[in-house]
Motif scaffolding. Structure first.
Motif, PDB file in Angstrom:
ATOM      1  N   VAL A 140     -15.021  79.368 -49.089  1.00 51.87           N
ATOM      2  CA  VAL A 140     -13.845  78.595 -48.678  1.00 51.87           C
ATOM      3  C   VAL A 140     -12.862  78.592 -49.842  1.00 51.87           C
ATOM      4  O   VAL A 140     -13.241  78.802 -51.002  1.00 51.87           O
ATOM      5  CB  VAL A 140     -14.228  77.151 -48.289  1.00 51.87           C
ATOM      6  CG1 VAL A 140     -15.173  77.143 -47.098  1.00 51.87           C
ATOM      7  CG2 VAL A 140     -14.854  76.410 -49.460  1.00 51.87           C
TER       8      VAL A 140
ATOM      9  N   ALA B  84     -11.936  73.577 -51.276  1.00 54.79           N
ATOM     10  CA  ALA B  84     -11.395  72.766 -50.195  1.00 54.79           C
ATOM     11  C   ALA B  84     -12.560  72.109 -49.451  1.00 54.79           C
ATOM     12  O   ALA B  84     -13.572  72.761 -49.175  1.00 54.79           O
ATOM     13  CB  ALA B  84     -10.591  73.647 -49.246  1.00 54.79           C
ATOM     14  N   PRO B  85     -12.446  70.818 -49.131  1.00 56.78           N
ATOM     15  CA  PRO B  85     -13.567  70.112 -48.491  1.00 56.78           C
ATOM     16  C   PRO B  85     -13.670  70.439 -47.006  1.00 56.78           C
ATOM     17  O   PRO B  85     -13.436  69.605 -46.139  1.00 56.78           O
ATOM     18  CB  PRO B  85     -13.219  68.638 -48.733  1.00 56.78           C
ATOM     19  CG  PRO B  85     -11.727  68.629 -48.780  1.00 56.78           C
ATOM     20  CD  PRO B  85     -11.315  69.926 -49.423  1.00 56.78           C
ATOM     21  N   THR B  86     -14.047  71.672 -46.725  1.00 56.85           N
ATOM     22  CA  THR B  86     -14.113  72.118 -45.342  1.00 56.85           C
ATOM     23  C   THR B  86     -15.264  73.101 -45.162  1.00 56.85           C
ATOM     24  O   THR B  86     -15.736  73.692 -46.133  1.00 56.85           O
ATOM     25  CB  THR B  86     -12.786  72.786 -44.931  1.00 56.85           C
ATOM     26  OG1 THR B  86     -12.816  73.107 -43.547  1.00 56.85           O
ATOM     27  CG2 THR B  86     -12.555  74.071 -45.727  1.00 56.85           C
ATOM     28  N   VAL B  87     -15.705  73.239 -43.930  1.00 49.70           N
ATOM     29  CA  VAL B  87     -16.759  74.195 -43.579  1.00 49.70           C
ATOM     30  C   VAL B  87     -16.171  75.191 -42.583  1.00 49.70           C
ATOM     31  O   VAL B  87     -15.549  74.779 -41.594  1.00 49.70           O
ATOM     32  CB  VAL B  87     -17.977  73.483 -42.966  1.00 49.70           C
ATOM     33  CG1 VAL B  87     -19.004  74.491 -42.467  1.00 49.70           C
ATOM     34  CG2 VAL B  87     -18.613  72.555 -43.993  1.00 49.70           C
TER      35      VAL B  87
ATOM     36  N   ARG C  73     -19.952  76.300 -38.111  1.00 47.00           N
ATOM     37  CA  ARG C  73     -20.074  75.321 -37.020  1.00 47.00           C
ATOM     38  C   ARG C  73     -20.569  75.992 -35.738  1.00 47.00           C
ATOM     39  O   ARG C  73     -21.401  75.440 -35.006  1.00 47.00           O
ATOM     40  CB  ARG C  73     -18.714  74.670 -36.764  1.00 47.00           C
ATOM     41  CG  ARG C  73     -18.193  73.815 -37.907  1.00 47.00           C
ATOM     42  CD  ARG C  73     -16.770  73.349 -37.627  1.00 47.00           C
ATOM     43  NE  ARG C  73     -16.253  72.522 -38.689  1.00 47.00           N
ATOM     44  CZ  ARG C  73     -16.350  71.198 -38.732  1.00 47.00           C
ATOM     45  NH1 ARG C  73     -16.960  70.560 -37.745  1.00 47.00           N
ATOM     46  NH2 ARG C  73     -15.844  70.510 -39.734  1.00 47.00           N
TER      47      ARG C  73
ATOM     48  N   LEU D  71     -17.633  70.126 -51.295  1.00 45.67           N
ATOM     49  CA  LEU D  71     -18.372  70.753 -50.208  1.00 45.67           C
ATOM     50  C   LEU D  71     -19.559  69.902 -49.758  1.00 45.67           C
ATOM     51  O   LEU D  71     -19.979  69.977 -48.599  1.00 45.67           O
ATOM     52  CB  LEU D  71     -18.820  72.158 -50.608  1.00 45.67           C
ATOM     53  CG  LEU D  71     -17.656  73.166 -50.658  1.00 45.67           C
ATOM     54  CD1 LEU D  71     -18.119  74.529 -51.123  1.00 45.67           C
ATOM     55  CD2 LEU D  71     -16.977  73.262 -49.296  1.00 45.67           C
TER      56      LEU D  71
ATOM     57  N   ALA E 202     -17.943  67.718 -47.313  1.00 42.24           N
ATOM     58  CA  ALA E 202     -17.697  68.472 -46.078  1.00 42.24           C
ATOM     59  C   ALA E 202     -18.990  68.659 -45.292  1.00 42.24           C
ATOM     60  O   ALA E 202     -18.997  68.580 -44.054  1.00 42.24           O
ATOM     61  CB  ALA E 202     -17.080  69.827 -46.421  1.00 42.24           C
TER      62      ALA E 202
ATOM     63  N   ARG F  27     -19.812  65.465 -43.453  1.00 44.79           N
ATOM     64  CA  ARG F  27     -18.978  65.316 -42.252  1.00 44.79           C
ATOM     65  C   ARG F  27     -19.459  66.235 -41.136  1.00 44.79           C
ATOM     66  O   ARG F  27     -19.479  65.859 -39.959  1.00 44.79           O
ATOM     67  CB  ARG F  27     -17.518  65.611 -42.593  1.00 44.79           C
ATOM     68  CG  ARG F  27     -16.836  64.550 -43.452  1.00 44.79           C
ATOM     69  CD  ARG F  27     -15.332  64.580 -43.252  1.00 44.79           C
ATOM     70  NE  ARG F  27     -14.794  65.907 -43.535  1.00 44.79           N
ATOM     71  CZ  ARG F  27     -14.191  66.244 -44.661  1.00 44.79           C
ATOM     72  NH1 ARG F  27     -14.060  65.345 -45.629  1.00 44.79           N
ATOM     73  NH2 ARG F  27     -13.718  67.455 -44.834  1.00 44.79           N
ATOM     74  N   LEU F  28     -19.849  67.463 -41.497  1.00 40.55           N
ATOM     75  CA  LEU F  28     -20.332  68.408 -40.496  1.00 40.55           C
ATOM     76  C   LEU F  28     -21.597  67.881 -39.817  1.00 40.55           C
ATOM     77  O   LEU F  28     -21.731  67.935 -38.583  1.00 40.55           O
ATOM     78  CB  LEU F  28     -20.613  69.765 -41.148  1.00 40.55           C
ATOM     79  CG  LEU F  28     -21.244  70.830 -40.233  1.00 40.55           C
ATOM     80  CD1 LEU F  28     -20.288  71.189 -39.099  1.00 40.55           C
ATOM     81  CD2 LEU F  28     -21.614  72.071 -41.040  1.00 40.55           C
TER      82      LEU F  28
END
Length: 366
Positions: A55, A70-73, A78, A93, A96, A99-100
């Motif tokens: 990411v 970036a705090p995303t997956v 997913r 992460l 993230a 959250r996932l």
């Protein structure tokens, strides 16, 4: 077998125990028929292998080699519908990943590799105390949101249980297919390649962090009849090189390819590890798997990683006179570890760790 989404704020090409543990666990998990996509900070220095999901990230300004992701997956992770989300770090992460797991309503597992407070000194010397307290509080909060917490040693687990956090002990393990004693010819070729002196050899490889107290090795070996070799890199290296200026018995090799490490460990008469803050100390296990005794600080997980008189020698952390004595005793005492090396290698093998890891996943899925 289950699909486990692994998220980590530190990964290859950054060289440290977390990066190699995540990579090795992923390889062994896939051998068993499971999937373990890895989400990590992207860097131009490395192209992802299949199943590795970078990411966007930027360099961390206070610690060379680390990056802020970036705090995303990625959506591709997913879409795989992971059965478990496993965070190896509590930063962007890790958040993230949490959250996932909540969005997919699947278990969230956290590995406790390094106390977050150990990075406080890199942010500010003047504010190190307050930053440590904030980091400790944040870490407790992050761990409290997990369905299971994994610590690599009993010592690390006990420090977490004191805060009321339920934990499982799962050693990082060693890839004993790679880390084994090598033959004398390979060792000699390694020594020639790096111009190492023909004399007793002590050394260290790994991250050169200030908290590792690697300067103690220089102080303790000033009068020891041995050459000193450091492999690896990190923010403490420039200071170490300045302190070693003028000493022809000290070498800095920089990062070694992973394939060279068994020859490095096998070339050493003693692996020296003065760090008092380890949650396990993977490089000590690798050295032992290669038949090299370890001189280790009697602190943290190294008190159980290294067994006095069997796999090495302990000394009081910060006591350079005691460290010098421990090095000299180790050099006099044995060329290699005793004959039970193969038994120890079986105990260290990463496949045993994957057995334990599978049991943790099973417990949270039930």
């Amino acid at each position: 077998m289950w699909t486990v989404a692994a998220v980590t704020d530190t990964y290859l090409p950054t060289v440290n125990g977390v990066s190699y543990t995540v990579r090795t666990w992923r390889e062994r998990w896939r051998r068993r028929g499971g999937e373990m996509p890895v989400v990590y900070p992207a860097t131009a220095a490395r192209s992802p292998d299949p199943g590795e999901c970078p990411v966007p990230s930027v360099p961390f300004p206070f610690y060379t080699g680390f990056r802020i992701a970036a705090p995303t997956v990625p959506g591709s992770v997913r879409e795989r519908g992971p059965d478990v989300v496993h965070a190896h770090t509590p930063f962007a992460l890790g958040i993230a990943g949490r959250r996932l797991a909540a969005a997919l309503e699947v278990p969230f597992v956290v590995s406790y590799h390094t106390p977050a407070a150990e990075y406080a000194g890199y942010l500010s010397d003047a504010l190190e105390g307050p930053i440590r307290r904030i980091a400790d509080g944040y870490e407790r909060l992050f761990l409290s949101g997990a369905d299971a917490v994994i610590a690599p040693s009993r010592d690390a687990a006990e420090s977490l249980r004191a805060n009321g956090t339920p934990t499982h002990v799962v050693s990082n393990g060693v890839d004993t297919e790679r880390f084994r004693p090598v033959d004398d010819g390979t060792v000699r070729a390694f020594e020639r390649r790096y111009g190492l002196l023909d004399r007793p050899l002590i050394g260290y490889t790994g991250r050169h962090g200030h908290e590792k107290r690697l300067g103690d090795v220089l102080d303790a070996t000033a009068d020891v009849d041995a050459a000193v070799v450091f492999a690896g890199d990190g923010p403490a290296r420039p200071g170490l090189e300045r302190r070693a200026a003028g000493r022809d018995d000290v070498s800095f090799l920089g990062f070694l390819d992973r394939s060279e490490l068994p020859a490095f460990y096998s070339a050493l008469d003693a692996f020296v590890f003065p760090s008092p803050v380890e949650t396990q100390g993977l490089v000590a296990l690798e050295a032992i798997a290669c038949g090299t005794p370890v001189v280790a600080a009697a602190a943290g997980a190294l008190t159980e990683t290294v067994i006095d008189g069997e796999t090495g020698t302990h000394f009081p952390p910060g006591d350079t006179a005691a460290l010098e004595g421990a090095i000299e005793r180790t050099l006099r005492g044995s060329e290699r570890l005793p004959t039970r090396l193969e038994e120890r290698r079986r105990r260290l093998c990463v496949d045993r760790s994957i057995d334990d890891l599978e049991a943790v996943y099973e417990s949270v899925l039930e």
